[in-house]
Design an enzyme around this catalytic site. Structure first.
Site, mmCIF file in Angstrom:
data_model
loop_
_atom_site.group_PDB
_atom_site.id
_atom_site.type_symbol
_atom_site.label_atom_id
_atom_site.label_comp_id
_atom_site.label_asym_id
_atom_site.label_seq_id
_atom_site.Cartn_x
_atom_site.Cartn_y
_atom_site.Cartn_z
ATOM 1 N N ARG A 1 1.171 -1.338 -0.132
ATOM 2 C CA ARG A 1 -0.165 0.148 -0.004
ATOM 3 C C ARG A 1 0.943 1.135 -0.036
ATOM 4 O O ARG A 1 0.315 2.417 -0.467
ATOM 5 C CB ARG A 1 -1.230 -0.566 1.074
ATOM 6 C CG ARG A 1 -2.215 0.803 1.449
ATOM 7 C CD ARG A 1 -2.937 0.324 1.878
ATOM 8 N NE ARG A 1 -3.823 1.808 2.198
ATOM 9 C CZ ARG A 1 -4.209 2.167 3.657
ATOM 10 N NH1 ARG A 1 -3.171 2.192 4.577
ATOM 11 N NH2 ARG A 1 -4.626 3.784 3.377
ATOM 12 N N HIS B 1 -5.907 -5.988 -2.508
ATOM 13 C CA HIS B 1 -6.910 -6.155 -1.402
ATOM 14 C C HIS B 1 -7.689 -6.961 -0.964
ATOM 15 O O HIS B 1 -8.172 -7.416 -0.442
ATOM 16 C CB HIS B 1 -8.515 -5.528 -1.292
ATOM 17 C CG HIS B 1 -7.727 -2.838 -1.959
ATOM 18 N ND1 HIS B 1 -8.641 -2.526 -1.701
ATOM 19 C CD2 HIS B 1 -6.803 -2.957 -1.239
ATOM 20 C CE1 HIS B 1 -8.666 -1.277 -1.694
ATOM 21 N NE2 HIS B 1 -6.812 -1.744 -1.713
ATOM 22 N N ASN C 1 -3.513 8.770 5.654
ATOM 23 C CA ASN C 1 -1.418 7.797 5.696
ATOM 24 C C ASN C 1 -1.981 7.504 7.570
ATOM 25 O O ASN C 1 -1.356 6.523 7.574
ATOM 26 C CB ASN C 1 -0.608 8.335 5.296
ATOM 27 C CG ASN C 1 -0.853 8.490 3.598
ATOM 28 O OD1 ASN C 1 -0.748 7.758 3.300
ATOM 29 N ND2 ASN C 1 -0.417 9.905 3.777
ATOM 30 N N HIS D 1 0.508 4.668 -2.005
ATOM 31 C CA HIS D 1 0.790 6.083 -1.962
ATOM 32 C C HIS D 1 1.462 6.613 -1.837
ATOM 33 O O HIS D 1 1.187 7.541 -2.195
ATOM 34 C CB HIS D 1 -0.079 5.477 -0.379
ATOM 35 C CG HIS D 1 -1.267 5.293 0.263
ATOM 36 N ND1 HIS D 1 -2.125 6.293 1.007
ATOM 37 C CD2 HIS D 1 -2.493 4.948 -0.702
ATOM 38 C CE1 HIS D 1 -3.361 5.239 1.247
ATOM 39 N NE2 HIS D 1 -3.499 4.887 -0.063
HETATM 40 C C1 HEM Z 1 -8.616 1.270 -6.677
HETATM 41 C C2 HEM Z 1 -8.725 2.247 -5.148
HETATM 42 C C3 HEM Z 1 -8.234 2.143 -3.808
HETATM 43 C C4 HEM Z 1 -9.309 2.547 -2.818
HETATM 44 C C5 HEM Z 1 -10.160 3.116 -3.230
HETATM 45 C C6 HEM Z 1 -8.504 2.156 -1.859
HETATM 46 C C7 HEM Z 1 -8.280 2.046 -0.525
HETATM 47 C C8 HEM Z 1 -7.848 1.545 0.477
HETATM 48 C C9 HEM Z 1 -8.626 1.665 1.828
HETATM 49 C C10 HEM Z 1 -9.574 2.391 2.209
HETATM 50 C C11 HEM Z 1 -8.138 0.627 2.910
HETATM 51 C C12 HEM Z 1 -8.226 0.462 3.988
HETATM 52 C C13 HEM Z 1 -7.350 1.452 5.179
HETATM 53 C C14 HEM Z 1 -7.776 0.973 6.447
HETATM 54 O O1 HEM Z 1 -9.087 1.763 6.920
HETATM 55 O O2 HEM Z 1 -7.011 0.595 7.595
HETATM 56 C C15 HEM Z 1 -6.627 0.433 1.653
HETATM 57 C C16 HEM Z 1 -5.889 -0.874 1.912
HETATM 58 C C17 HEM Z 1 -4.644 -1.588 1.530
HETATM 59 N N1 HEM Z 1 -4.714 -0.700 -0.134
HETATM 60 FE FE1 HEM Z 1 -6.201 0.025 -0.680
HETATM 61 N N2 HEM Z 1 -7.207 1.022 -1.839
HETATM 62 C C18 HEM Z 1 -7.023 1.103 -3.454
HETATM 63 C C19 HEM Z 1 -6.698 1.117 -4.616
HETATM 64 C C20 HEM Z 1 -5.246 -0.099 -3.923
HETATM 65 C C21 HEM Z 1 -3.619 0.072 -4.985
HETATM 66 C C22 HEM Z 1 -3.758 0.255 -6.123
HETATM 67 C C23 HEM Z 1 -3.168 -0.827 -4.235
HETATM 68 C C24 HEM Z 1 -1.862 -0.922 -3.984
HETATM 69 C C25 HEM Z 1 -1.628 -2.337 -5.345
HETATM 70 C C26 HEM Z 1 -3.609 -1.140 -2.979
HETATM 71 C C27 HEM Z 1 -3.713 -1.919 -1.655
HETATM 72 C C28 HEM Z 1 -3.721 -1.974 -0.891
HETATM 73 C C29 HEM Z 1 -3.698 -2.663 0.476
HETATM 74 C C30 HEM Z 1 -2.071 -3.702 0.611
HETATM 75 C C31 HEM Z 1 -4.228 -2.410 1.554
HETATM 76 C C32 HEM Z 1 -3.792 -2.963 3.020
HETATM 77 C C33 HEM Z 1 -3.035 -2.249 4.070
HETATM 78 C C34 HEM Z 1 -3.085 -2.982 5.146
HETATM 79 O O3 HEM Z 1 -2.559 -4.246 6.162
HETATM 80 O O4 HEM Z 1 -2.415 -2.536 6.221
HETATM 81 N N3 HEM Z 1 -4.887 -0.099 -2.890
HETATM 82 N N4 HEM Z 1 -6.990 0.350 0.576
#
Ligand code: HEM
Ligand SMILES: *[C@@H]1O[C@H](CO)[C@@H](O)[C@H](O)[C@H]1NC(C)=O
Ligand SMILES: *[C@@H]1O[C@H](CO)[C@@H](O)[C@H](O)[C@H]1NC(C)=O
Ligand SMILES: *[C@@H]1O[C@H](CO)[C@@H](O)[C@H](O)[C@H]1NC(C)=O
Length: 336
Positions: A67, A198, A99, A71
């Site tokens: 992630r 995800h 973040n 970002h």
């Molecule tokens: C398509 C649009 C995307 C949106 C709207 C989005 C939004 C989010 C949100 C809201 C979370 C949870 C944050 C929280 O509440 O703790 C999250 C987690 C995460 N996102 Fe996305 N994301 C997107 C695309 C991506 C992309 C492109 C990647 C990487 C290639 C990614 C990788 C991750 C990962 C791995 C997590 C888990 C993080 C953790 O467990 O610490 N996301 N994302």
């Protein structure tokens, strides 16, 4: 003999082709696989070892580092602006609600940087460390192994105010997702392939609670959300969810099967109404993306290839190369 007019027309076509080619070809040309082979041959091994050790300690660091790359790249390009600590005069990207408190893994980058500085001082950029660490994390989580073009340089600017306008929101509609990815030079295919990230990691309840309680004037909860999945989520996310403390804003796995593996289970979930975020479920709300979701669900090996290619593509967004930027000594601060 070719008529003069035809020669002009030919050159016009060739020039047009070159311009169009320039516009639409991936911008990775400036980056290079095995970039540190001469200047710091151990660089990628050092990062891999550091990340492996960290993930052994805490599996959640793999999704966190994947992630982080996303970002970093979507806000001011992949220039490690995400790593700069706030100062008395600067509110940096880290401070954005996108973040803090959810983005983690900064210490892993620090650790890799410290090792790299003792091996080859001021040679390996923080932006490349993030790209390597994201790849290593993807691989450790059961995703693809892939080569990372490198040679990024670190930026000197990081602004909290630039984060939210440049990142998609968890409640973004499909059109908004497509628009924001396209503004970074990424196609619909990249959006769908990358969203598979995800399949690992967690989300705070506050990122999807709007789907569970008081969704809109006609629906108490999001009708796109599977009912039994919704009940499960409600049990884990009380209506009070939404403030920033761990007590009132718990986390749940992004992949409801909690497989902890970077795989196509994510796409199967979407087809069953079990996407956690509104932005996840939105991918099956349009015919083109829904078809891509179905293909990924059915062809895991092909998704892995597309995910790897899309990560490389994302890793090339607005990069600084050559004499641009700098190689930071400390990833948390610009060089003095
Ligand atoms: C398509 C649009 C995307 C949106 C709207 C989005 C939004 C989010 C949100 C809201 C979370 C949870 C944050 C929280 O509440 O703790 C999250 C987690 C995460 N996102 Fe996305 N994301 C997107 C695309 C991506 C992309 C492109 C990647 C990487 C290639 C990614 C990788 C991750 C990962 C791995 C997590 C888990 C993080 C953790 O467990 O610490 N996301 N994302
Ligand atoms: C901090 O702010 C100053 C101006 O107030 C600016 O020159 C500098 O580039 C900023 N640093 C970062 C890391 O954004
Ligand atoms: C998403 O939520 C934000 C508030 O967090 C709101 O301003 C925005 O309008 C919402 N977007 C959509 C598409 O519902
Ligand atoms: C509520 O959401 C549903 C599903 O997204 C939608 O079809 C409906 O038009 C929305 N109703 C209102 C009043 O916004």
């Amino acid at each position: 003999m070719m008529h003069k007019y035809h020669v002009h027309a030919l050159w016009f076509v060739i020039t047009l082709f070159l311009v169009v080619h320039q516009l639409f070809s991936p911008t990775v040309a400036a980056l290079e696989v095995d970039y540190y082979r001469l200047t710091c041959p151990m660089a990628e091994k050092i990062v891999r070892r550091t990340v492996t050790r960290a993930v052994d300690r805490d599996r959640g660091l793999a999704p966190a580092l994947i992630r982080m790359h996303f970002h970093d790249c979507f806000v001011r390009g992949c220039d490690a602006s995400i790593l700069l600590d706030p100062t008395a005069t600067n509110r940096t990207e880290k401070l954005s609600p996108a973040n803090t408190p959810s983005l983690r893994g900064y210490e892993v980058v620090d650790e890799a940087k410290a090792r790299l500085e003792s091996h080859c001082p001021q040679t390996v950029s923080c932006a490349d460390i993030i790209a390597f660490a994201a790849r290593d994390s993807a691989c450790l989580a059961g995703g693809p192994e892939y080569a990372v073009p490198a040679g990024r340089r670190d930026g000197a600017v990081s602004r909290e105010s630039e984060v939210l306008p440049n990142l998609p929101l968890p409640n973004s509609t499909l059109d908004q997702l497509i628009q924001i990815f396209s503004s970074k030079g990424l196609a619909v295919e990249h959006l769908v392939a990358l969203s598979g990230a995800h399949s690992v990691g967690v989300s705070h309840c506050s990122s999807f609670a709007h789907r569970l309680y008081g969704f809109n004037a006609t629906h108490a909860q999001d009708p796109a959300l599977d009912r039994s999945f919704a009940s499960l989520l409600k049990a884990n996310c009380p209506p009070s969810s939404g403030t920033d403390t761990a007590r009132t804003d718990p986390t749940v796995p992004l992949d409801s099967k909690a497989s902890d593996r970077l795989d196509v289970r994510y796409y199967m979930n979407l087809m069953a109404g079990r996407g956690l975020l509104g932005s996840d479920q939105a991918l099956v709300s349009g015919p083109v993306t829904a078809a891509l979701v179905a293909v990924h669900a059915a062809e895991p090996w092909r998704w892995k290839e597309e995910f790897a290619a899309a990560m490389v593509r994302m890793g090339s967004i607005e990069v600084l190369t050559g004499e641009e930027g700098e190689v930071r000594k400390d990833c948390r601060a610009v060089n003095g």
